[in-house]
Design an enzyme around this catalytic site. Sequence first.
Site, PDB file in Angstrom:
ATOM      1  N   HIS A 151      38.755  39.810  44.570  1.00 12.77           N
ATOM      2  CA  HIS A 151      38.401  41.058  43.899  1.00 12.77           C
ATOM      3  C   HIS A 151      39.165  41.151  42.587  1.00 12.77           C
ATOM      4  O   HIS A 151      40.369  40.911  42.532  1.00 12.77           O
ATOM      5  CB  HIS A 151      38.750  42.241  44.814  1.00 12.77           C
ATOM      6  N   HIS A 171      39.763  45.914  33.076  1.00 10.28           N
ATOM      7  CA  HIS A 171      39.957  46.676  34.304  1.00 10.28           C
ATOM      8  C   HIS A 171      39.768  48.158  34.013  1.00 10.28           C
ATOM      9  O   HIS A 171      40.626  48.786  33.389  1.00 10.28           O
ATOM     10  CB  HIS A 171      41.354  46.410  34.852  1.00 10.28           C
TER      11      HIS A 171
END
Length: 337
Positions: free
Chosen positions: A73, A117
Amino acid sequence: MRIRNRKVNVRLVINYSILTILFIYIFIHSILAIVDQLTRATTHLEVQAQIGCNGRQEFCTRKYSNITQIATHDAPFIGVLPMENQNVDITTQLDAGIRFLQAQTHRNAFGKLSLCHTSCLMKDAGLVKDYFKIIKYWLDRHPQEVITILLTNGDHLNITEFEKPFQQSGIVPYAYVPHADANQWTLDSWPTLGQLIANNTRLVAFVDYNANQSKIPYLLNEFSYFWETPYNTLDPAFAQCTLDRPASLKAKPASDPAVRHRMYIMNHFLDTKVLGMVVPNRRDAKQTNAWRGKGSIGEQAERCGGMYGKAPAAVLVDYFDRGQVFKAQNGLNGFAV
Protein backbone atom coordinates in the site's frame (compact mmCIF):
# COMPACT_ATOMS: atom_id res chain seq x y z
CA MET A 1 -10.77 46.06 22.73
CA ARG A 2 -8.96 44.27 25.56
CA ILE A 3 -11.46 41.41 25.43
CA ARG A 4 -10.90 41.05 21.70
CA ASN A 5 -7.11 41.03 22.19
CA ARG A 6 -7.47 38.42 24.91
CA LYS A 7 -9.50 36.24 22.56
CA VAL A 8 -6.88 36.60 19.86
CA ASN A 9 -4.12 35.76 22.35
CA VAL A 10 -5.99 32.69 23.58
CA ARG A 11 -6.42 31.50 19.99
CA LEU A 12 -2.73 32.02 19.30
CA VAL A 13 -1.79 30.06 22.42
CA ILE A 14 -4.10 27.23 21.42
CA ASN A 15 -2.79 27.17 17.86
CA TYR A 16 0.84 27.22 18.99
CA SER A 17 0.09 24.49 21.54
CA ILE A 18 -1.43 22.27 18.87
CA LEU A 19 1.51 22.87 16.55
CA THR A 20 3.96 22.14 19.37
CA ILE A 21 2.22 18.87 20.25
CA LEU A 22 2.15 17.90 16.58
CA PHE A 23 5.85 18.69 16.20
CA ILE A 24 6.68 16.65 19.33
CA TYR A 25 4.64 13.72 18.02
CA ILE A 26 6.34 13.79 14.62
CA PHE A 27 9.75 14.10 16.30
CA ILE A 28 9.14 11.17 18.66
CA HIS A 29 7.54 9.10 15.88
CA SER A 30 10.55 9.75 13.65
CA ILE A 31 13.07 8.86 16.38
CA LEU A 32 11.25 5.61 17.14
CA ALA A 33 11.03 4.81 13.42
CA ILE A 34 14.75 5.48 12.95
CA VAL A 35 15.55 3.19 15.90
CA ASP A 36 13.28 0.57 14.35
CA GLN A 37 15.08 0.96 11.01
CA LEU A 38 18.50 0.63 12.65
CA THR A 39 17.37 -2.43 14.57
CA ARG A 40 16.11 -4.09 11.40
CA ALA A 41 19.22 -3.14 9.43
CA THR A 42 20.90 -6.23 10.81
CA THR A 43 18.14 -8.39 9.29
CA HIS A 44 18.61 -8.40 5.53
CA LEU A 45 15.53 -8.97 3.36
CA GLU A 46 15.98 -12.15 1.38
CA VAL A 47 15.87 -11.93 -2.40
CA GLN A 48 13.19 -14.20 -3.81
CA ALA A 49 14.52 -17.02 -5.97
CA GLN A 50 13.60 -16.73 -9.66
CA ILE A 51 11.80 -20.06 -10.00
CA GLY A 52 8.84 -20.87 -12.23
CA CYS A 53 6.42 -17.96 -12.44
CA ASN A 54 6.54 -15.28 -9.73
CA GLY A 55 8.68 -17.57 -7.61
CA ARG A 56 6.46 -20.69 -7.78
CA GLN A 57 6.33 -23.39 -10.42
CA GLU A 58 2.67 -23.95 -9.51
CA PHE A 59 1.73 -20.40 -10.50
CA CYS A 60 2.60 -21.05 -14.14
CA THR A 61 -0.62 -22.99 -14.67
CA ARG A 62 -2.80 -20.91 -12.37
CA LYS A 63 -4.99 -18.15 -13.72
CA TYR A 64 -4.08 -14.63 -12.68
CA SER A 65 -7.44 -14.43 -10.90
CA ASN A 66 -6.68 -17.53 -8.81
CA ILE A 67 -3.58 -16.21 -7.05
CA THR A 68 -3.36 -14.21 -3.82
CA GLN A 69 -0.66 -11.55 -3.80
CA ILE A 70 0.68 -9.40 -0.99
CA ALA A 71 0.45 -5.82 -2.25
CA THR A 72 2.35 -2.84 -0.87
CA HIS A 73 0.00 0.00 0.00
CA ASP A 74 1.42 3.41 -0.99
CA ALA A 75 4.50 1.58 -2.24
CA PRO A 76 6.56 4.66 -3.27
CA PHE A 77 6.17 6.51 0.05
CA ILE A 78 9.29 5.35 1.83
CA GLY A 79 10.75 6.60 5.10
CA VAL A 80 10.10 7.19 8.76
CA LEU A 81 7.60 10.07 8.76
CA PRO A 82 3.87 9.58 9.49
CA MET A 83 2.90 9.98 5.82
CA GLU A 84 5.29 7.22 4.71
CA ASN A 85 3.95 3.68 4.47
CA GLN A 86 6.94 1.53 3.51
CA ASN A 87 10.49 1.14 4.78
CA VAL A 88 12.33 0.12 1.61
CA ASP A 89 12.39 1.29 -2.00
CA ILE A 90 10.53 -0.17 -4.97
CA THR A 91 13.43 -2.28 -6.25
CA THR A 92 13.98 -3.80 -2.81
CA GLN A 93 10.25 -4.53 -2.53
CA LEU A 94 10.33 -6.36 -5.87
CA ASP A 95 13.54 -8.20 -5.03
CA ALA A 96 11.98 -9.41 -1.78
CA GLY A 97 8.99 -10.91 -3.61
CA ILE A 98 6.35 -8.17 -3.83
CA ARG A 99 4.58 -8.39 -7.19
CA PHE A 100 1.70 -5.96 -6.62
CA LEU A 101 2.38 -2.25 -6.08
CA GLN A 102 -0.22 0.40 -5.23
CA ALA A 103 0.49 4.13 -5.55
CA GLN A 104 -1.34 7.45 -5.29
CA THR A 105 -1.02 9.96 -8.11
CA HIS A 106 -1.70 13.70 -8.25
CA ARG A 107 -0.75 16.58 -10.52
CA ASN A 108 2.13 18.51 -8.95
CA ALA A 109 2.71 22.29 -8.90
CA PHE A 110 4.43 22.08 -12.29
CA GLY A 111 1.50 20.27 -13.91
CA LYS A 112 3.30 16.90 -14.01
CA LEU A 113 1.76 13.61 -12.91
CA SER A 114 3.52 12.74 -9.69
CA LEU A 115 3.45 10.19 -6.86
CA CYS A 116 1.92 12.24 -4.08
CA HIS A 117 0.49 11.19 -0.73
CA THR A 118 -2.91 12.92 -0.43
CA SER A 119 -1.38 16.08 -1.88
CA CYS A 120 1.97 17.00 -3.39
CA LEU A 121 2.55 19.48 -0.57
CA MET A 122 2.45 16.68 1.98
CA LYS A 123 4.64 14.12 0.17
CA ASP A 124 5.95 14.03 -3.39
CA ALA A 125 7.88 10.86 -4.19
CA GLY A 126 8.71 11.82 -7.77
CA LEU A 127 7.26 11.62 -11.25
CA VAL A 128 5.05 8.73 -12.31
CA LYS A 129 7.16 8.20 -15.45
CA ASP A 130 10.25 7.60 -13.28
CA TYR A 131 8.31 5.12 -11.15
CA PHE A 132 7.39 3.24 -14.33
CA LYS A 133 11.03 3.29 -15.44
CA ILE A 134 12.10 1.57 -12.22
CA ILE A 135 9.51 -1.14 -12.74
CA LYS A 136 10.45 -1.56 -16.42
CA TYR A 137 14.15 -1.86 -15.54
CA TRP A 138 13.27 -4.61 -13.06
CA LEU A 139 11.03 -6.43 -15.56
CA ASP A 140 13.82 -6.29 -18.16
CA ARG A 141 16.04 -8.30 -15.82
CA HIS A 142 13.44 -10.75 -14.49
CA PRO A 143 11.78 -12.43 -17.48
CA GLN A 144 9.75 -14.92 -15.41
CA GLU A 145 7.94 -12.31 -13.34
CA VAL A 146 4.53 -10.62 -13.65
CA ILE A 147 3.98 -7.31 -11.85
CA THR A 148 0.65 -5.68 -11.08
CA ILE A 149 0.37 -1.93 -10.49
CA LEU A 150 -2.67 -0.13 -9.11
CA LEU A 151 -2.80 3.64 -9.47
CA THR A 152 -5.18 5.96 -7.68
CA ASN A 153 -6.26 8.94 -9.75
CA GLY A 154 -6.48 11.29 -6.78
CA ASP A 155 -7.37 14.39 -8.79
CA HIS A 156 -9.83 12.53 -11.05
CA LEU A 157 -7.80 13.65 -14.06
CA ASN A 158 -8.71 12.80 -17.62
CA ILE A 159 -7.24 9.38 -18.19
CA THR A 160 -5.29 10.56 -21.24
CA GLU A 161 -2.89 12.35 -18.85
CA PHE A 162 -1.57 8.92 -17.84
CA GLU A 163 -0.63 7.94 -21.38
CA LYS A 164 2.46 10.15 -21.63
CA PRO A 165 4.22 8.75 -18.50
CA PHE A 166 3.55 5.21 -19.73
CA GLN A 167 4.95 6.00 -23.18
CA GLN A 168 7.95 7.96 -21.88
CA SER A 169 8.98 5.14 -19.57
CA GLY A 170 9.07 2.54 -22.34
CA ILE A 171 6.99 0.11 -20.28
CA VAL A 172 3.95 -0.11 -22.60
CA PRO A 173 5.15 -3.19 -24.58
CA TYR A 174 4.97 -5.18 -21.34
CA ALA A 175 1.38 -4.14 -20.61
CA TYR A 176 -1.41 -6.72 -20.76
CA VAL A 177 -4.55 -5.88 -22.75
CA PRO A 178 -7.67 -8.03 -22.13
CA HIS A 179 -9.08 -9.81 -25.14
CA ALA A 180 -12.72 -9.00 -24.33
CA ASP A 181 -14.89 -6.22 -22.96
CA ALA A 182 -14.96 -6.00 -19.15
CA ASN A 183 -18.75 -6.48 -19.16
CA GLN A 184 -18.25 -10.02 -20.49
CA TRP A 185 -15.26 -10.68 -18.24
CA THR A 186 -15.28 -13.42 -15.58
CA LEU A 187 -12.65 -14.87 -13.28
CA ASP A 188 -12.06 -17.63 -15.81
CA SER A 189 -11.38 -15.07 -18.56
CA TRP A 190 -7.96 -14.30 -17.12
CA PRO A 191 -4.86 -15.98 -18.59
CA THR A 192 -2.47 -18.01 -16.48
CA LEU A 193 0.77 -16.49 -15.27
CA GLY A 194 2.56 -18.81 -17.68
CA GLN A 195 0.60 -17.37 -20.60
CA LEU A 196 1.32 -13.78 -19.53
CA ILE A 197 5.02 -14.62 -19.35
CA ALA A 198 5.03 -16.48 -22.68
CA ASN A 199 3.39 -13.48 -24.36
CA ASN A 200 5.72 -11.08 -22.53
CA THR A 201 2.69 -9.12 -21.27
CA ARG A 202 4.06 -9.10 -17.75
CA LEU A 203 2.61 -5.83 -16.49
CA VAL A 204 -1.03 -5.71 -15.42
CA ALA A 205 -2.00 -2.09 -14.77
CA PHE A 206 -5.16 -0.75 -13.09
CA VAL A 207 -6.46 2.70 -12.17
CA ASP A 208 -9.34 3.40 -9.79
CA TYR A 209 -11.12 6.36 -11.42
CA ASN A 210 -11.83 7.67 -14.94
CA ALA A 211 -10.41 4.65 -16.75
CA ASN A 212 -11.26 4.49 -20.45
CA GLN A 213 -9.96 1.35 -22.12
CA SER A 214 -11.03 2.61 -25.54
CA LYS A 215 -8.42 5.37 -25.13
CA ILE A 216 -5.76 3.54 -23.09
CA PRO A 217 -6.51 -0.18 -23.46
CA TYR A 218 -3.69 -1.31 -21.18
CA LEU A 219 -4.79 0.82 -18.21
CA LEU A 220 -7.65 -1.24 -16.82
CA ASN A 221 -10.59 -0.01 -14.80
CA GLU A 222 -9.95 -1.38 -11.30
CA PHE A 223 -13.62 -1.72 -10.44
CA SER A 224 -14.47 -3.66 -13.57
CA TYR A 225 -12.20 -6.43 -12.28
CA PHE A 226 -11.99 -5.91 -8.50
CA TRP A 227 -13.96 -4.72 -5.53
CA GLU A 228 -12.42 -3.66 -2.21
CA THR A 229 -13.03 -4.03 1.51
CA PRO A 230 -12.99 -0.85 3.67
CA TYR A 231 -9.74 1.06 4.14
CA ASN A 232 -8.41 3.59 6.70
CA THR A 233 -9.20 0.97 9.33
CA LEU A 234 -8.65 1.93 12.98
CA ASP A 235 -9.82 -1.43 14.35
CA PRO A 236 -6.79 -3.70 15.00
CA ALA A 237 -9.08 -6.75 14.82
CA PHE A 238 -10.00 -6.02 11.18
CA ALA A 239 -13.49 -7.27 11.98
CA GLN A 240 -15.02 -6.06 8.71
CA CYS A 241 -15.14 -7.68 5.29
CA THR A 242 -17.94 -5.64 3.78
CA LEU A 243 -17.81 -4.62 0.15
CA ASP A 244 -16.84 -0.95 0.30
CA ARG A 245 -15.98 0.04 -3.27
CA PRO A 246 -17.29 0.46 -5.91
CA ALA A 247 -20.45 2.08 -4.60
CA SER A 248 -22.48 0.42 -7.37
CA LEU A 249 -21.90 -3.01 -5.78
CA LYS A 250 -22.32 -2.16 -2.10
CA ALA A 251 -25.97 -3.23 -1.92
CA LYS A 252 -25.46 -6.47 -3.83
CA PRO A 253 -25.22 -9.84 -2.05
CA ALA A 254 -22.10 -12.01 -2.25
CA SER A 255 -23.97 -14.39 -4.59
CA ASP A 256 -24.61 -11.69 -7.20
CA PRO A 257 -22.69 -12.41 -10.45
CA ALA A 258 -21.28 -8.86 -10.47
CA VAL A 259 -19.60 -9.64 -7.13
CA ARG A 260 -18.68 -13.28 -7.85
CA HIS A 261 -17.04 -12.54 -11.22
CA ARG A 262 -14.69 -9.95 -9.77
CA MET A 263 -11.54 -10.48 -7.75
CA TYR A 264 -11.31 -8.56 -4.51
CA ILE A 265 -8.69 -6.55 -2.66
CA MET A 266 -8.53 -6.99 1.10
CA ASN A 267 -7.30 -3.77 2.68
CA HIS A 268 -5.19 -4.87 5.63
CA PHE A 269 -3.24 -1.79 6.69
CA LEU A 270 -3.92 -0.40 10.14
CA ASP A 271 -4.21 3.31 10.87
CA THR A 272 -4.30 5.27 14.09
CA LYS A 273 -5.47 8.78 15.01
CA VAL A 274 -3.15 11.51 16.25
CA LEU A 275 -4.71 14.91 17.00
CA GLY A 276 -7.59 13.98 14.73
CA MET A 277 -5.33 12.97 11.84
CA VAL A 278 -5.31 9.41 10.49
CA VAL A 279 -1.76 8.08 10.08
CA PRO A 280 -0.26 4.62 9.49
CA ASN A 281 0.17 2.49 12.61
CA ARG A 282 3.85 1.57 12.43
CA ARG A 283 4.01 0.38 16.05
CA ASP A 284 1.66 -2.59 15.55
CA ALA A 285 2.75 -3.54 12.02
CA LYS A 286 4.38 -6.78 13.12
CA GLN A 287 1.11 -8.16 14.49
CA THR A 288 -1.01 -6.61 11.73
CA ASN A 289 1.17 -8.37 9.13
CA ALA A 290 1.31 -11.69 11.01
CA TRP A 291 0.07 -14.89 9.39
CA ARG A 292 -1.93 -15.99 12.43
CA GLY A 293 -3.34 -14.39 15.56
CA LYS A 294 -5.70 -11.58 16.49
CA GLY A 295 -5.98 -9.02 13.70
CA SER A 296 -3.63 -10.99 11.44
CA ILE A 297 -3.76 -11.35 7.67
CA GLY A 298 -4.86 -14.95 8.04
CA GLU A 299 -7.68 -14.14 10.44
CA GLN A 300 -9.18 -11.44 8.23
CA ALA A 301 -8.73 -13.55 5.09
CA GLU A 302 -10.61 -16.45 6.72
CA ARG A 303 -13.44 -14.10 7.64
CA CYS A 304 -13.65 -12.65 4.12
CA GLY A 305 -13.25 -16.06 2.49
CA GLY A 306 -16.14 -17.37 4.54
CA MET A 307 -18.35 -14.54 3.30
CA TYR A 308 -17.40 -14.62 -0.38
CA GLY A 309 -16.24 -18.19 -0.97
CA LYS A 310 -12.77 -17.26 -2.20
CA ALA A 311 -9.50 -15.80 -1.04
CA PRO A 312 -8.60 -12.19 -1.81
CA ALA A 313 -6.61 -11.61 -4.98
CA ALA A 314 -4.54 -8.95 -3.23
CA VAL A 315 -3.84 -8.07 0.40
CA LEU A 316 -2.79 -4.42 0.77
CA VAL A 317 -0.31 -3.87 3.63
CA ASP A 318 1.89 -1.16 5.10
CA TYR A 319 5.48 -1.90 6.19
CA PHE A 320 5.50 -5.25 4.41
CA ASP A 321 8.94 -6.05 5.85
CA ARG A 322 7.42 -6.28 9.34
CA GLY A 323 5.59 -9.48 10.18
CA GLN A 324 5.03 -12.57 8.05
CA VAL A 325 3.50 -11.36 4.81
CA PHE A 326 5.10 -14.01 2.58
CA LYS A 327 4.15 -16.78 5.00
CA ALA A 328 0.59 -15.42 4.74
CA GLN A 329 0.85 -15.34 0.95
CA ASN A 330 1.94 -18.97 0.86
CA GLY A 331 -0.85 -20.01 3.20
CA LEU A 332 -3.56 -18.18 1.25
CA ASN A 333 -2.35 -19.84 -1.97
CA GLY A 334 -2.55 -23.29 -0.38
CA PHE A 335 1.18 -23.86 0.04
CA ALA A 336 3.05 -25.06 3.09
CA VAL A 337 3.77 -22.27 5.57
